[in-house]
Design an enzyme around this catalytic site. Sequence first.
Site, mmCIF file in Angstrom:
data_model
loop_
_atom_site.group_PDB
_atom_site.id
_atom_site.type_symbol
_atom_site.label_atom_id
_atom_site.label_comp_id
_atom_site.label_asym_id
_atom_site.label_seq_id
_atom_site.Cartn_x
_atom_site.Cartn_y
_atom_site.Cartn_z
ATOM 1 C CB SER A 229 -0.744 -0.211 0.778
ATOM 2 O OG SER A 229 -1.463 1.793 1.140
ATOM 3 C CG ASN B 33 -4.572 7.557 -25.056
ATOM 4 O OD1 ASN B 33 -5.886 7.983 -24.200
ATOM 5 N ND2 ASN B 33 -3.884 6.725 -24.065
ATOM 6 C CD GLN C 70 -5.129 -6.717 -23.765
ATOM 7 O OE1 GLN C 70 -4.693 -7.643 -23.167
ATOM 8 N NE2 GLN C 70 -6.363 -7.125 -23.947
ATOM 9 N N GLY D 177 11.573 5.147 -23.199
ATOM 10 C CA GLY D 177 11.044 5.964 -22.250
ATOM 11 C C GLY D 177 12.468 7.126 -22.090
ATOM 12 C CG ASP E 42 -0.808 5.556 -26.176
ATOM 13 O OD1 ASP E 42 -0.723 4.638 -26.256
ATOM 14 O OD2 ASP E 42 -1.340 5.977 -24.712
#
Length: 299
Positions: free
Chosen positions: A22, A38, A155, A207, A240
């Site tokens: 958490s 997107n 996916q 990235g 995207d």
Amino acid sequence: MNFSGRYKDVIHPEKLHVLSLSVLLDKLEDTPGGVGANIAYGAAQLGESPVLLGSVGRDADVYVKELAQAGVVTDFVHISELPTASFNVITDKEDNQVGGFYPGAMSDSQSLSLAPWAERDVFIVISAHDPASMRSQVDEVKRQGMRLLYDPGQQVSNVSGDDLNKGVAAAEMLILNDYEMGVLCKKTDNTPEALASAIPVVVTTYGKDGSTIAGTVVKDPFTVPATTPDKVLDPTGAGDAYRAGFLYGYLRQWELLSCGRLGSVVASFIVEQHGTQVPLSKQAIIERYQQTFNEEIQL
């Protein structure tokens, strides 16, 4: 959702078999999204008129109208009785993400056929959605000889190795991030080098470390650096946006280096704000492209 800590500081490898985690969130926000939406939104911001094929619930009525107002052709969006799909993601300060995806109306998308575009000069993008629909759409692309960007995205973990191989075999272009590329290669018994020797264009994104471009039409694979944003708030949707920018140049037969650079620039605007669909100024894109790469472009 965002938190200011780092996953590596709160996950204890020796306790992965009894993981109970958490974190305290700094920000929680609902934003419109969806991979296909997107990419289509980004392409529309650049001046394209992309056609969106997908399935949403009746709760997305306003959202679909907003996409249409932004320039996306939504005539073929299927309205399901199921709730619209949702993705809940928590991002740490190093841009690592853990998310959960509820498919909802996406599971009601198997009737979405590419038949309306048979024998037409189109470029199909199959991005992450219902695995069964992705499989049938790849089959249609193959039968019709359509041009394809295969973009299984997150996916890739839920699509069978056989289906992934079929998508790869039909693709003119493959775009994945570094992690997804590793999963795809493992599930298809492949290597990035083998894929690049079989597919015209293979793009791997990293990235903040940019992207690499390889493929049978690329003599020597090369790297495109990431564009430095004015600030970094949330990376969700940057991939995207990269695809939207890359495709804009690719469909205009730009050099692949310029395609990757435009993708990098468009993505940099997304990470500056929360949300995966950010209004873009063509002039701002042109100016940042010039400043970053010392090259002029026209949009």
